[in-house]
Design a protein around this motif. Structure first.
Motif, mmCIF file in Angstrom:
data_model
loop_
_atom_site.group_PDB
_atom_site.id
_atom_site.type_symbol
_atom_site.label_atom_id
_atom_site.label_comp_id
_atom_site.label_asym_id
_atom_site.label_seq_id
_atom_site.Cartn_x
_atom_site.Cartn_y
_atom_site.Cartn_z
ATOM 1 N N LEU A 166 1.810 12.002 -6.765
ATOM 2 C CA LEU A 166 0.745 11.011 -6.607
ATOM 3 C C LEU A 166 -0.628 11.654 -6.748
ATOM 4 N N THR A 167 -1.565 10.875 -7.264
ATOM 5 C CA THR A 167 -2.953 11.316 -7.273
ATOM 6 C C THR A 167 -3.552 11.061 -5.898
ATOM 7 N N ASP A 168 -4.685 11.676 -5.603
ATOM 8 C CA ASP A 168 -5.349 11.451 -4.314
ATOM 9 C C ASP A 168 -5.707 9.976 -4.144
ATOM 10 N N GLU A 169 -6.122 9.332 -5.229
ATOM 11 C CA GLU A 169 -6.467 7.909 -5.183
ATOM 12 C C GLU A 169 -5.240 7.055 -4.838
ATOM 13 N N GLU A 170 -4.093 7.363 -5.440
ATOM 14 C CA GLU A 170 -2.864 6.623 -5.139
ATOM 15 C C GLU A 170 -2.450 6.812 -3.684
ATOM 16 N N ILE A 171 -2.582 8.034 -3.180
ATOM 17 C CA ILE A 171 -2.226 8.306 -1.780
ATOM 18 C C ILE A 171 -3.069 7.452 -0.849
ATOM 19 N N ARG A 172 -4.394 7.452 -1.054
ATOM 20 C CA ARG A 172 -5.289 6.652 -0.206
ATOM 21 C C ARG A 172 -4.939 5.161 -0.286
ATOM 22 N N LYS A 173 -4.693 4.687 -1.493
ATOM 23 C CA LYS A 173 -4.374 3.277 -1.700
ATOM 24 C C LYS A 173 -3.060 2.907 -1.005
ATOM 25 N N PHE A 174 -2.000 3.649 -1.289
ATOM 26 C CA PHE A 174 -0.681 3.333 -0.739
ATOM 27 C C PHE A 174 -0.626 3.521 0.773
ATOM 28 N N ARG A 175 -1.313 4.531 1.297
ATOM 29 C CA ARG A 175 -1.270 4.818 2.732
ATOM 30 C C ARG A 175 -1.731 3.606 3.546
ATOM 31 N N ASN A 176 -2.670 2.842 3.018
ATOM 32 C CA ASN A 176 -3.156 1.648 3.724
ATOM 33 C C ASN A 176 -2.429 0.379 3.298
ATOM 34 N N GLU A 177 -2.239 0.201 1.997
ATOM 35 C CA GLU A 177 -1.698 -1.056 1.487
ATOM 36 C C GLU A 177 -0.217 -1.271 1.801
ATOM 37 N N ILE A 178 0.594 -0.231 1.718
ATOM 38 C CA ILE A 178 2.038 -0.408 1.910
ATOM 39 C C ILE A 178 2.378 -0.828 3.338
ATOM 40 N N PRO A 179 1.904 -0.115 4.379
ATOM 41 C CA PRO A 179 2.214 -0.599 5.736
ATOM 42 C C PRO A 179 1.655 -1.998 6.005
ATOM 43 N N ALA A 180 0.463 -2.294 5.485
ATOM 44 C CA ALA A 180 -0.121 -3.627 5.680
ATOM 45 C C ALA A 180 0.754 -4.698 5.033
ATOM 46 N N TYR A 181 1.220 -4.433 3.801
ATOM 47 C CA TYR A 181 2.081 -5.402 3.113
ATOM 48 C C TYR A 181 3.394 -5.593 3.865
ATOM 49 N N LEU A 182 4.021 -4.490 4.268
ATOM 50 C CA LEU A 182 5.300 -4.587 4.984
ATOM 51 C C LEU A 182 5.140 -5.338 6.303
ATOM 52 N N ASN A 183 4.059 -5.080 7.028
ATOM 53 C CA ASN A 183 3.853 -5.773 8.306
ATOM 54 C C ASN A 183 3.515 -7.253 8.129
ATOM 55 N N SER A 184 2.863 -7.601 7.039
ATOM 56 C CA SER A 184 2.523 -9.013 6.840
ATOM 57 C C SER A 184 3.671 -9.804 6.214
ATOM 58 N N ASN A 185 4.670 -9.106 5.660
ATOM 59 C CA ASN A 185 5.810 -9.778 5.024
ATOM 60 C C ASN A 185 7.142 -9.375 5.647
ATOM 61 N N GLY A 186 7.084 -8.815 6.817
ATOM 62 C CA GLY A 186 8.298 -8.372 7.497
ATOM 63 C C GLY A 186 7.941 -7.537 8.705
ATOM 64 N N LYS A 187 8.429 -6.309 8.725
ATOM 65 C CA LYS A 187 8.179 -5.414 9.845
ATOM 66 C C LYS A 187 8.239 -3.978 9.341
ATOM 67 N N TYR A 188 7.434 -3.092 9.958
ATOM 68 C CA TYR A 188 7.391 -1.697 9.549
ATOM 69 C C TYR A 188 7.128 -0.828 10.764
ATOM 70 N N LEU A 189 7.958 0.199 10.950
ATOM 71 C CA LEU A 189 7.810 1.111 12.081
ATOM 72 C C LEU A 189 8.029 2.554 11.629
ATOM 73 N N ILE A 190 7.179 3.447 12.091
ATOM 74 C CA ILE A 190 7.412 4.868 11.873
ATOM 75 C C ILE A 190 8.325 5.334 12.990
ATOM 76 N N LYS A 191 9.461 5.918 12.623
ATOM 77 C CA LYS A 191 10.461 6.345 13.604
ATOM 78 C C LYS A 191 10.331 7.823 13.957
ATOM 79 N N TYR A 192 9.910 8.662 13.022
ATOM 80 C CA TYR A 192 9.789 10.092 13.263
ATOM 81 C C TYR A 192 8.635 10.611 12.421
#
Length: 128
Positions: free
Chosen positions: A49-75
């Motif tokens: 990943l590029t630095d830009e992709e990391i920043r984008k995905f780090r915020n967008e993916i958990p937000a999308y998962l939480n708004s369309n289901g559920k997301y938890l960091i286990k470890y």
């Protein structure tokens, strides 16, 4: 049970190649049973990943998962390396988002509910 798939491993997908990404979406659509997917995610490094992709995905993916289901960091080892779980309801946008998940996480395991008991057990695990 005859003709039942218990596990399928998908390798050799280059999601930056349009044909390969479309093939992945088609495979996932054909394997879809039920109203959603349970996931196990593994995040270990940023090799692809590029630095830009990391920043984008780090915020967008958990937000999308939480708004369309559920997301938890286990470890969590640190901000870059962790294991997490999630549930994502299925709609047309789901298949596009799965490509982002595939790109961001080094390991993505889809768990499709095959019966009521399995679904109940997974939901119980998700809440812990």
């Amino acid at each position: 049970m005859k003709n039942q798939i218990n596990m399928i491993i998908i390798k050799g997908i280059d999601i930056d190649d349009i044909d390969s990404a479309e093939n992945l979406k088609d495979i996932i659509k054909r394997l879809t049973i039920g109203e959603g997917y349970y996931f196990h995610f593994r995040r270990e490094n940023n090799f692809f990943l590029t630095d830009e992709e990391i920043r984008k995905f780090r915020n967008e993916i958990p937000a999308y998962l939480n708004s369309n289901g559920k997301y938890l960091i286990k470890y969590k080892i640190d901000d870059e390396r962790f294991d997490s779980i999630g549930f994502l309801t299925i709609n047309e946008d789901t298949y596009v988002q799965i490509l982002a998940l595939w790109k961001y996480f080094e390991g993505v395991t889809f768990l499709v509910r095959v019966n009521f008991l399995l679904g109940k057990s997974m939901k119980k695990y998700m809440i812990r």
